[in-house]
Design an enzyme around this catalytic site. Structure first.
Site, short mmCIF file in Angstrom:
data_model
loop_
_atom_site.label_atom_id
_atom_site.label_comp_id
_atom_site.label_asym_id
_atom_site.label_seq_id
_atom_site.Cartn_x
_atom_site.Cartn_y
_atom_site.Cartn_z
N TYR A 1 0.83 -1.20 0.00
CA TYR A 1 0.00 0.00 0.00
C TYR A 1 0.87 1.26 0.00
O TYR A 1 0.64 2.19 -0.77
CB TYR A 1 -0.93 0.01 1.22
CG TYR A 1 -1.73 1.28 1.35
CD1 TYR A 1 -2.83 1.50 0.52
CD2 TYR A 1 -1.40 2.24 2.29
CE1 TYR A 1 -3.57 2.67 0.63
CE2 TYR A 1 -2.13 3.41 2.40
CZ TYR A 1 -3.22 3.62 1.58
OH TYR A 1 -3.94 4.78 1.69
N LYS B 1 1.12 4.19 -2.89
CA LYS B 1 0.83 5.60 -2.64
C LYS B 1 2.05 6.48 -2.92
O LYS B 1 1.90 7.63 -3.35
CB LYS B 1 0.33 5.79 -1.21
CG LYS B 1 -1.09 5.29 -1.00
CD LYS B 1 -2.09 6.05 -1.87
CE LYS B 1 -3.52 5.64 -1.64
NZ LYS B 1 -4.48 6.42 -2.44
#
Length: 321
Positions: free
Chosen positions: A219, A223
């Site tokens: 994740y 990002k």
């Protein structure tokens, strides 16, 4: 951070809470990218008022969480709203996606402002579906002035997790949705903006697009990828009159992390206050973040591009630069 694994009660303006929570009849899903309905309270662009008066906003992941709050806030600021959302759970993915009840709350909140509202059902991994939805939006609401690339997912899995399927899901699916899916959203909308010589693109980044975090490297990497995307595309299209920026929220009650007990929520708030936030705040509400998107879409931010605005309750103060 954006995607939470907890929920809590959080004081806010009563009218804003009502806009976020009012809703009754559930909307029915249609085929991918099909229009699901328009506001019965449609007004012309000339009748709109506010800092986004007469503008059209296209928002991915707009049925729930931050996307929902942004849709309502932009409608309150005068924009007509098109929402693009998958509105279905992914096979093998542990966390629930937005549903028809969530979408109804978004619809109710937007329609309460008198702005026009359209919905398209689709996956941001599909460039063709997004291109069709954008074409339909522009036929119904006019040229897209504001693109909010907000849709995203999260799971937890550290680098050494023994379950290979969980590792693959964490890395491959999150990258495909959060990074490549976001890039496809921009690819679908930018040609029209560049041709018209104006537009505001706003991408949902994360405080984890500025730092690391144990337990979910896929994740975090996805990002960081969106942060690089924001800065690179801002340079690519800046001379065409299009701005590209991001918003980096801290932990926000989005529902994407799945249900948690009251004890888990309380523990999360305590940790955020003690270890992450400079302000005396735990988990934020989506409406706490939405104002930054309205600002970046407004004329007040016409000279802002390639930037990422932190809405982090002071977590940004812990960055090293």
């Amino acid at each position: 951070m954006t995607e939470d694994n907890q929920t809590k009660e959080h004081p806010e303006n009563p009218s804003r809470r009502a806009a976020l929570t009012t809703g009754a009849a559930a909307a029915t899903g249609l085929a991918a990218t099909a229009i699901m309905g328009r506001s019965a309270h449609a007004q012309t662009q000339q009748e709109a008022s506010g800092v986004l008066a007469g503008k059209t906003a296209f928002i991915t992941g707009g049925a729930r969480g931050i996307g929902q709050a942004v849709a309502i806030a932009m409608a309150e600021a005068g924009a007509n709203i098109a929402v693009y959302d998958v509105l279905a759970d992914f096979d093998g993915f542990p966390n629930p996606m937005a549903n028809a009840e969530d979408l109804t709350r978004t619809r109710e909140g937007v329609e309460a402002t008198g702005r026009r509202f359209e919905v398209f059902r689709g996956d941001i991994r599909s460039l063709a579906d997004q291109q069709r939805a954008i074409s339909e939006t522009e036929s119904g609401l006019g040229p897209i002035d504001i693109l909010v690339a907000n849709a995203g997912v999260n799971t937890m899995a550290n680098m050494m997790v023994e379950d290979q399927a969980a590792w693959d899901l964490h890395w491959e699916f999150l990258t495909e949705v959060n990074t490549l899916g976001t890039a496809r959203t921009l690819r679908a909308a930018l040609p029209g903006m560049v041709e018209r010589g104006q537009g505001s693109v706003i991408v949902t980044a994360s405080t984890f697009s500025r730092q690391g975090n144990a337990g979910n490297p896929g994740y975090v990497a996805s990002k960081w990828g969106t942060a690089g995307l924001i800065k690179s595309v801002a340079i690519d299209v800046g001379k065409s009159g299009v701005t590209v920026n991001g918003v980096a929220p801290t932990a926000v009650r989005t529902g994407l992390g799945g249900p948690q007990t009251a004890e888990q929520r309380a523990a999360g708030d305590t940790w955020l206050k003690a270890n992450y936030h400079a302000l005396d705040e735990g988990l934020l509400e989506p409406a706490d973040v939405a104002g930054a998107y309205v600002y970046l879409a407004s004329d007040a931010a016409r000279m802002v591009t390639g930037s990422i605005v932190d809405v982090s309750a002071g977590a940004a103060a812990r960055y090293t630069a």
